[in-house]
Design a protein around this motif. Structure first.
Motif: not given
Length: 310
Positions: A14-28, A45-46
């Motif tokens: 695995v070179v990179y994997r994420t389920d985005f659970e460690n990301f802060p929530v919100g636009p930008d 926009s993202h």
């Protein structure tokens, strides 16, 4: 007793994997986290959603779309660099998976969404892409090889989640893709350009649809991304089985543009190609291959599968 050896008995890396659970929530909140890059930051926009599908159990997900970028930016894109070069990373086989869905517009404007594969040049070049056509009433999925686009004949369903799987061989310049285990294409040319075949990043794009009279209004459609995985895949066997009748079966994945040879040995010294059915010609597409030694000897026999260079 039967023993087995494979040419490259290694697991996928695995070179990179994420389920985005460690990301802060919100636009930008996507770009700048875990090395993600993109354009149109600050426009909404993202970003990262929490429970974008109520009751869906997805938790945090990424999104691209909905809020139009400021200025003349088109397309909007987000990507996570991986910087893979088959000359230095030891394997040319790359797998990409993502769980995604496209939510349709409610403002009568519709746009396209892309998964694009970029190389590692200082100014990255697009090698190939998969286009989820949402610009019109039809929702076809198209394949681009950097020169032309071809309709896969498969539709996606707006509002539904789909699993996209892509397998690329940077040496043979072939790739295959599946949506929910349905083949989109198999053993197609990866890129028709002269750009360097490395994988700098995989990116998601939001491209404004063609409008009449220069209208620059964006749709409020958007792409949800629930998971994102890039792997390097050294060649290895899927299974080796001693059957009830005494025969011995090997199974592996055959890649388009590659030929295979099963060899056997009694001492791991001299290898032979003399078993019936042990030669597999150049494969036209991605598929499962198997070899059965119908009458192995009572003593030791070793096997290996060679994946031949194109």
């Amino acid at each position: 007793m039967l023993l087995l050896t494979a040419a490259f008995p290694c697991a996928a890396q695995v070179v990179y994997r994420t389920d985005f659970e460690n990301f802060p929530v919100g636009p930008d909140k996507l770009v700048g986290t875990e090395g993600w890059a993109g354009v149109a930051s600050g426009s909404g926009s993202h970003g990262i959603d929490q429970d974008a599908i109520p009751g869906g159990g997805l938790g945090k997900t990424a999104f691209i779309g909905y809020a139009p970028p400021s200025g003349t930016t088109n397309p909007v894109h987000i990507s996570r660099p991986v910087n893979l070069n088959p000359a230095t990373n030891s394997t040319p086989i790359i797998e990409f998976e993502t769980l995604l869905g496209i939510k349709d517009s409610t403002n009568n404007y519709r746009d396209g969404f892309w998964i694009a594969f970029m190389n590692t040049n200082p100014t990255p070049n697009r090698l190939a892409a998969i286009h989820f056509q949402n610009e019109a009433a039809s929702t076809w999925i198209w394949r681009s090889d950097g020169a032309v686009q071809a309709n896969t004949g498969i539709n996606f369903i707006p509002g539904e989640l789909h699993l996209l799987y892509v397998r690329i061989d940077l040496t043979t310049n072939k790739w295959s893709a599946y949506l929910d285990d349905i083949p989109l294409f198999n053993g197609a040319e990866f890129t028709a350009t002269a750009f360097t075949r490395t994988l700098g990043s995989v990116r998601a794009e939001w491209r404004r649809g063609n409008r009449l009279n220069g209208d620059t209004t964006w749709g409020n459609n958007w792409m949800l991304i629930a998971d994102w995985t890039v792997r390097m895949v050294p060649f290895s066997l899927d299974s080796s089985t001693r059957n009830a009748n005494g025969s011995f079966t090997l199974k592996w994945i055959g890649d388009p543009g590659r030929s295979y040879q099963v060899q056997h040995s009694s001492d791991l010294g001299g290898w032979q190609n003399t078993l019936s059915g042990s030669t597999f010609p150049v494969q036209s597409g991605l598929g499962n291959l198997s070899f059965t030694d119908a009458a192995p000897p009572a003593g030791k026999r070793f096997y290996r599968v060679l994946r031949n260079s194109p």
